[in-house]
Motif scaffolding. Structure first.
Motif, mmCIF file in Angstrom:
data_model
loop_
_atom_site.group_PDB
_atom_site.id
_atom_site.type_symbol
_atom_site.label_atom_id
_atom_site.label_comp_id
_atom_site.label_asym_id
_atom_site.label_seq_id
_atom_site.Cartn_x
_atom_site.Cartn_y
_atom_site.Cartn_z
ATOM 1 N N GLN A 49 24.465 -2.138 68.376
ATOM 2 C CA GLN A 49 25.038 -1.099 67.378
ATOM 3 C C GLN A 49 25.531 -0.154 67.969
ATOM 4 O O GLN A 49 26.624 0.476 67.776
ATOM 5 N N VAL A 50 24.853 0.499 69.052
ATOM 6 C CA VAL A 50 25.360 1.648 70.001
ATOM 7 C C VAL A 50 26.709 1.065 70.605
ATOM 8 O O VAL A 50 27.563 1.968 70.765
ATOM 9 N N GLY A 51 26.634 -0.153 71.229
ATOM 10 C CA GLY A 51 27.872 -0.610 71.824
ATOM 11 C C GLY A 51 29.021 -0.631 71.017
ATOM 12 O O GLY A 51 29.955 -0.362 71.303
ATOM 13 N N GLU A 52 28.650 -1.144 69.468
ATOM 14 C CA GLU A 52 29.848 -1.348 68.797
ATOM 15 C C GLU A 52 30.287 0.337 68.589
ATOM 16 O O GLU A 52 31.641 0.470 68.362
ATOM 17 N N LEU A 53 29.533 1.213 68.366
ATOM 18 C CA LEU A 53 29.878 2.697 68.075
ATOM 19 C C LEU A 53 30.864 3.044 69.354
ATOM 20 O O LEU A 53 31.662 3.695 69.207
ATOM 21 N N LEU A 54 30.482 2.818 70.458
ATOM 22 C CA LEU A 54 31.329 3.357 71.624
ATOM 23 C C LEU A 54 32.588 2.433 71.933
ATOM 24 O O LEU A 54 33.451 3.005 72.293
ATOM 25 N N ALA A 55 32.381 0.987 71.390
ATOM 26 C CA ALA A 55 33.620 0.155 71.616
ATOM 27 C C ALA A 55 34.651 0.743 70.556
ATOM 28 O O ALA A 55 36.055 0.671 70.697
#
Length: 117
Positions: free
Chosen positions: A84-90
């Motif tokens: 989820q964090v990765g998706e927000l950063l991407a």
């Protein structure tokens, strides 16, 4: 007798989200020696939580480069996983872009004040 701490305190010191920890960890006071042992030789469940989450809000905020208040303003009220964090950063939503800029400015101002003081 060794000093003990509540599981929530131990979880905070380990940087993990307490509800995601094993039930025996959640319900048992932890000694300083046990905490040190968990830090020095973490069991697989701790390694996994630190790697993939879910992460507590302070860790999520750090990973996203915002304040905890910024998370709240962005509507993030729950623990997030690394995916989820990765998706927000991407694919950063507008609130995240704004909060990262605000956080950067606050940190810059704090550094300036430290240099003066």
């Amino acid at each position: 007798m060794s000093q003990t701490m509540k599981p929530i305190t131990a979880a905070a010191k380990l940087g993990i989200y307490l509800p995601a920890a094993p039930e025996d960890f959640q319900n048992t006071p932890i000694t300083r020696e046990q905490l040190d042992a968990l830090r020095d030789d973490p069991p697989e469940w701790l390694v996994e939580l630190r790697r993939n989450g879910p992460f507590p809000r302070d860790v999520v905020a750090q990973k996203l480069g915002v304040s905890k208040s910024g998370l709240a303003r962005g509507g993030v009220t729950e623990a997030l996983t690394s995916d989820q964090v990765g998706e927000l950063l991407a694919n950063p939503p507008g609130w995240l872009v704004d909060e990262r800029e605000t956080h950067r400015k606050v940190l810059k101002e704090q550094a300036r004040l430290r240099e003066q003081g």
